[in-house]
Scaffold this motif. Structure first.
Motif, PDB file in Angstrom:
ATOM      1  N   LEU A   8      -1.256 -46.429 -18.779  1.00 43.94           N
ATOM      2  CA  LEU A   8      -2.128 -45.470 -19.378  1.00 43.94           C
ATOM      3  C   LEU A   8      -1.564 -45.109 -20.646  1.00 43.94           C
ATOM      4  O   LEU A   8      -0.540 -44.897 -20.931  1.00 43.94           O
ATOM      5  CB  LEU A   8      -2.336 -44.422 -18.548  1.00 43.94           C
ATOM      6  N   VAL A   9      -2.373 -45.222 -21.703  1.00 42.23           N
ATOM      7  CA  VAL A   9      -2.093 -44.425 -22.859  1.00 42.23           C
ATOM      8  C   VAL A   9      -3.241 -43.330 -23.175  1.00 42.23           C
ATOM      9  O   VAL A   9      -4.170 -43.277 -23.251  1.00 42.23           O
ATOM     10  CB  VAL A   9      -2.223 -45.563 -24.133  1.00 42.23           C
ATOM     11  N   TYR A  97      -8.546 -61.787 -26.315  1.00 39.46           N
ATOM     12  CA  TYR A  97      -7.752 -61.012 -27.634  1.00 39.46           C
ATOM     13  C   TYR A  97      -8.932 -60.595 -28.893  1.00 39.46           C
ATOM     14  O   TYR A  97      -9.780 -61.183 -28.903  1.00 39.46           O
ATOM     15  CB  TYR A  97      -6.780 -61.868 -28.338  1.00 39.46           C
ATOM     16  N   PHE A  98      -8.501 -59.265 -29.553  1.00 38.10           N
ATOM     17  CA  PHE A  98      -9.199 -58.877 -30.586  1.00 38.10           C
ATOM     18  C   PHE A  98      -8.285 -59.154 -31.875  1.00 38.10           C
ATOM     19  O   PHE A  98      -7.046 -58.543 -31.589  1.00 38.10           O
ATOM     20  CB  PHE A  98      -9.639 -57.419 -30.406  1.00 38.10           C
ATOM     21  N   VAL A  99      -8.713 -59.667 -32.619  1.00 34.39           N
ATOM     22  CA  VAL A  99      -7.828 -59.833 -33.959  1.00 34.39           C
ATOM     23  C   VAL A  99      -8.659 -59.259 -35.463  1.00 34.39           C
ATOM     24  O   VAL A  99      -9.784 -59.547 -35.478  1.00 34.39           O
ATOM     25  CB  VAL A  99      -7.533 -61.454 -34.144  1.00 34.39           C
ATOM     26  N   ASP A 123      -7.004 -52.856 -25.290  1.00 36.24           N
ATOM     27  CA  ASP A 123      -6.352 -52.192 -24.246  1.00 36.24           C
ATOM     28  C   ASP A 123      -5.195 -51.524 -24.956  1.00 36.24           C
ATOM     29  O   ASP A 123      -4.323 -52.128 -25.473  1.00 36.24           O
ATOM     30  CB  ASP A 123      -5.686 -53.438 -23.470  1.00 36.24           C
ATOM     31  N   HIS A 124      -5.285 -50.368 -24.859  1.00 33.01           N
ATOM     32  CA  HIS A 124      -4.506 -49.277 -25.801  1.00 33.01           C
ATOM     33  C   HIS A 124      -2.749 -49.420 -25.370  1.00 33.01           C
ATOM     34  O   HIS A 124      -2.028 -49.224 -26.081  1.00 33.01           O
ATOM     35  CB  HIS A 124      -4.979 -47.878 -25.757  1.00 33.01           C
ATOM     36  N   ALA A 125      -2.635 -49.670 -24.178  1.00 28.95           N
ATOM     37  CA  ALA A 125      -1.261 -49.706 -23.506  1.00 28.95           C
ATOM     38  C   ALA A 125      -0.586 -51.117 -23.861  1.00 28.95           C
ATOM     39  O   ALA A 125       0.734 -50.978 -23.625  1.00 28.95           O
ATOM     40  CB  ALA A 125      -1.605 -49.676 -21.958  1.00 28.95           C
ATOM     41  N   ARG A 142      -4.816 -57.000 -27.484  1.00 26.26           N
ATOM     42  CA  ARG A 142      -5.412 -57.287 -26.091  1.00 26.26           C
ATOM     43  C   ARG A 142      -6.559 -56.723 -26.039  1.00 26.26           C
ATOM     44  O   ARG A 142      -6.837 -55.385 -26.298  1.00 26.26           O
ATOM     45  CB  ARG A 142      -4.483 -57.136 -24.922  1.00 26.26           C
ATOM     46  N   ARG A 143      -7.701 -57.715 -25.759  1.00 26.43           N
ATOM     47  CA  ARG A 143      -9.199 -56.758 -25.461  1.00 26.43           C
ATOM     48  C   ARG A 143      -9.085 -55.739 -24.429  1.00 26.43           C
ATOM     49  O   ARG A 143      -8.143 -56.098 -23.413  1.00 26.43           O
ATOM     50  CB  ARG A 143     -10.245 -57.831 -25.230  1.00 26.43           C
TER      51      ARG A 143
END
Length: 183
Positions: A8-9, A97-99, A123-125, A142-143
């Motif tokens: 978690l973040v 992935y998100f670029v 994915d914030h972590a 990472r998405r």
């Protein structure tokens, strides 16, 4: 600040937090004005504990050109507020992935981080990877696999660390045009 706890973040404040509100004292206010606030916050370590306070502060009415203890802190915090990005930004979505691509050659970033305003984009972590090419700066993230489909603009804050220090930019990214639309 970013706080990591296992997978978690969370984002929050540590040490000092400066909250900006512009106020103008009434002409007949005298030497000080009284500000009252009902404040609620969470204090978190292993668990989060809600806190509450009724605050009263007498603030001296001063000439804006005069220095004060708080003026220095506000000036430093104001310098950290994200500025509007002068560069166009685009994004591509892949299976995992998100670029984000920022079309700039203005700086040679040592590190970058992108923080989308909306939940469900990344994915914030997970770590973010930066690369550069002729199109500009690319950040691969990472998405968030529980998020939905992507369309339209995605806004967020881009934080850049380079030889000039750390700066933040307000980014609005749109989907990368298809080859036949780039014209």
């Amino acid at each position: 600040s970013m706080f990591r706890e296992g997978p978690l973040v969370t984002y929050g404040y540590s040490d000092n937090a400066w909250l900006f509100t512009r106020m103008t004292a009434p002409a007949e206010s005298g030497v000080s004005i009284t500000i009252r606030a009902d404040v609620e916050w969470l204090v978190c370590r292993d668990i989060c504990i809600p806190q509450y306070a009724e605050l009263v502060l007498a603030v001296p009415v001063a000439n804006p050109d005069e220095d004060s203890v708080r003026a220095v802190g506000f000036a430093e915090a104001l310098a950290d507020i994200p500025q509007k990005s002068p560069w166009p930004a685009f994004y591509d979505v892949h299976s995992e992935y998100f670029v984000l691509t920022v079309r700039t050659s203005d700086f040679d970033a040592a590190e970058t981080w992108f923080f989308p305003h909306d939940y469900g984009v990344i994915d914030h972590a997970a770590d973010q990877q930066m690369s550069r090419d002729d199109l500009g700066l690319h950040i691969t993230m990472r998405r968030n696999m529980s998020g939905g489909d992507f369309f339209g603009a995605i806004a967020g804050v881009l934080v850049v660390r380079d030889e000039d220090g750390r700066r933040a930019y307000e980014i609005i990214a749109v989907p990368t045009p298809k080859e036949d639309e780039r014209g």
